[in-house]
Scaffold this active site. Structure first.
Site, PDB file in Angstrom:
ATOM      1  N   THR A 139       1.237   6.656   0.420  1.00 26.89           N
ATOM      2  CA  THR A 139       0.410   6.053   0.033  1.00 26.89           C
ATOM      3  C   THR A 139       0.849   5.037  -1.846  1.00 26.89           C
ATOM      4  OG1 THR A 139      -1.168   4.745  -0.360  1.00 26.89           O
ATOM      5  CG2 THR A 139      -1.067   6.850  -1.212  1.00 26.89           C
ATOM      6  N   SER A 176       0.390  -1.614   0.004  1.00 29.59           N
ATOM      7  CA  SER A 176      -0.078   0.135  -0.264  1.00 29.59           C
ATOM      8  C   SER A 176       0.624   1.426   0.200  1.00 29.59           C
ATOM      9  CB  SER A 176      -0.985  -0.360   1.398  1.00 29.59           C
ATOM     10  OG  SER A 176      -0.529   0.373   2.381  1.00 29.59           O
ATOM     11  N   GLY A 216      -5.625  10.197  -4.032  1.00 31.64           N
ATOM     12  CA  GLY A 216      -6.202  10.002  -3.012  1.00 31.64           C
ATOM     13  C   GLY A 216      -6.349  10.979  -2.157  1.00 31.64           C
ATOM     14  N   ASP A 217      -7.405  10.607  -1.143  1.00 28.97           N
ATOM     15  CA  ASP A 217      -6.800  11.482  -0.019  1.00 28.97           C
ATOM     16  C   ASP A 217      -5.836  11.991   0.447  1.00 28.97           C
ATOM     17  OD1 ASP A 217      -7.125   9.458   0.926  1.00 28.97           O
ATOM     18  OD2 ASP A 217      -7.401  10.211   2.768  1.00 28.97           O
ATOM     19  N   ARG A 219      -5.062   9.723 -11.076  1.00 29.18           N
ATOM     20  CA  ARG A 219      -6.255   9.556 -10.011  1.00 29.18           C
ATOM     21  C   ARG A 219      -5.317  10.161  -8.116  1.00 29.18           C
ATOM     22  NH1 ARG A 219      -6.330   6.938  -4.781  1.00 29.18           N
ATOM     23  NH2 ARG A 219      -8.824   7.211  -3.296  1.00 29.18           N
ATOM     24  N   GLY A 279      -9.925   6.976  -0.294  1.00 27.36           N
ATOM     25  CA  GLY A 279      -9.351   8.358  -0.540  1.00 27.36           C
ATOM     26  C   GLY A 279     -10.837   9.841  -0.430  1.00 27.36           C
ATOM     27  N   THR A 325      -3.146   2.521   3.643  1.00 30.02           N
ATOM     28  CA  THR A 325      -2.130   4.215   3.162  1.00 30.02           C
ATOM     29  C   THR A 325      -1.064   3.897   4.998  1.00 30.02           C
ATOM     30  OG1 THR A 325      -3.654   4.873   2.555  1.00 30.02           O
ATOM     31  CG2 THR A 325      -2.302   6.371   3.474  1.00 30.02           C
ATOM     32  N   THR A 363      -6.171   6.767   6.769  1.00 31.55           N
ATOM     33  CA  THR A 363      -6.623   5.716   5.479  1.00 31.55           C
ATOM     34  C   THR A 363      -7.581   5.184   5.331  1.00 31.55           C
ATOM     35  OG1 THR A 363      -6.401   3.618   7.174  1.00 31.55           O
ATOM     36  CG2 THR A 363      -4.302   4.552   6.634  1.00 31.55           C
ATOM     37  N   GLY A 364      -7.603   4.418   3.708  1.00 29.40           N
ATOM     38  CA  GLY A 364      -9.192   3.996   3.635  1.00 29.40           C
ATOM     39  C   GLY A 364      -9.863   4.430   2.441  1.00 29.40           C
TER      40      GLY A 364
HETATM   41  N1  GLY Z   1      -6.414   6.744   1.504  1.00 27.99           N
HETATM   42  C1  GLY Z   1      -5.151   6.130   0.418  1.00 27.99           C
HETATM   43  C2  GLY Z   1      -6.305   6.555  -0.872  1.00 27.99           C
HETATM   44  O1  GLY Z   1      -7.334   6.665  -0.529  1.00 27.99           O
HETATM   45  O2  GLY Z   1      -6.036   6.860  -1.772  1.00 27.99           O
END
Ligand code: GLY
Length: 306
Positions: free
Chosen positions: A186, A46, A198-199, A196, A222, A168, A219-220
């Site tokens: 991540t 990850s 993420g957060d 893309r 995003g 992440t 995490t999770g």
């Molecule tokens: N939280 C990591 C992602 O969505 O990429």
């Protein structure tokens, strides 16, 4: 009193971060040192080296770092070919009048500051990627949206613990001077659409620190943290006077309409300026790790479930 906390996959780096704090290092130094060891870990798909790639088989890394005492932040998104995404993010913060670099610009900057280019895709990660796109000889637009959605579901189920597959790493540290710093790194979701973000690279979504109140990192899924501004929300709820636990519950309350009906999980770790820490998840059986004075090594604790 110094302290460092992390998502469970941070256990390979947390003791190095702690050593940094005990040697008088700053919270920023601690979270960077700790994150690099996770970025090195070939068993963690990850983050960093050996991260799962995007739909086209390219490993694209997102990372951010925030200095809670100055509110400076640095981030990279979609970085290819350099494993230490968090260190590149820190150099963005320290050397450029910008916060976020993406794609080719991020890679160009990594080369300019002397980072070593390399192939981040390991045979194991490549095998998983190939298994996902099997039967899709041409990844053209027709049907791709459905394929990405299918693969994201598969991505969420790659292992029982998403922090080790589609997750992440989060680190938050407070140093002896009371400065708080937070770091997130991540490779994002396996099979994500190329480009893309993420957060993790979005300050306020997956990462936020303010030494006057505290910090949070996610995490999770995003996309959910971006839509709800989750990490910043936790810190704002702290500013409003909520306890750390209530601040996190409020931030999850804000996520609720976004999470409803999805198979995806959201988790966060949080620390307040008094050194209180906690972690929440929408999934059962998730843990986080922390280390502070008087502890011989980091300890793993269960996350509260929302
Ligand atoms: N939280 C990591 C992602 O969505 O990429």
């Amino acid at each position: 009193m110094p302290i460092i906390i992390a998502s469970s996959n941070g256990s390979v780096g947390i003791d190095a971060g702690w050593e940094m704090l005990t040697r008088g290092g700053s919270a920023l130094d601690a979270v960077e040192a700790a994150t690099r060891l996770v970025e090195d870990n070939p068993d963690d798909h990850s983050v960093g080296y050996s991260g799962y790639p995007n739909l086209l088989g390219e490993v694209e890394l997102d990372a951010s770092i925030m200095d809670g005492s100055t509110l400076r932040a640095g981030a990279v998104g979609g970085l290819r070919g350099y494993r230490y995404a968090l260190s590149v993010a820190r150099r963005v913060m320290e050397e450029l009048p910008h916060v976020l670099l993406v794609g080719e610009g991020a890679a160009r900057f990594a080369a300019e500051i002397g980072m070593q280019p390399e192939n981040l895709l390991t045979p194991e990660a490549e095998q998983t990627w190939r298994a996902g796109i099997e039967g899709h000889a041409t990844l053209d637009w027709a049907g791709i949206s459905e394929l990405v959605a299918q693969l994201l579901k598969r991505s969420a189920q790659l292992t029982r613990d998403p922090e080790h597959a589609t997750g992440t790493v989060n680190f938050i540290a407070q140093d002896a001077a009371g400065h708080i710093a937070s770091a997130v790194s991540t490779s994002g979701w396996a099979w994500k659409y190329p480009g893309r973000l993420g957060d993790s690279s979005i300050i306020g979504a997956g990462n936020y620190a303010d030494s006057r109140y505290g910090a949070a990192a996610c995490t999770g899924w995003g996309e959910a943290a971006i839509r709800a501004g989750t990490a910043r929300s936790v810190v704002l709820y702290l500013k409003a006077g909520y306890t750390l636990e209530t601040a996190c519950r409020e931030a999850f309350g804000d996520l609720q309409p976004i999470m409803r009906g999805t198979p995806n999980a959201m988790s966060l770790v949080a620390l307040d300026r008094h050194g209180n820490h906690c972690a929440f998840s929408t999934s059962e059986d998730r843990t986080y790790v922390y280390r502070t004075d008087g502890m011989a090594s980091a300890v793993e604790l269960p996350r509260l479930v929302v």
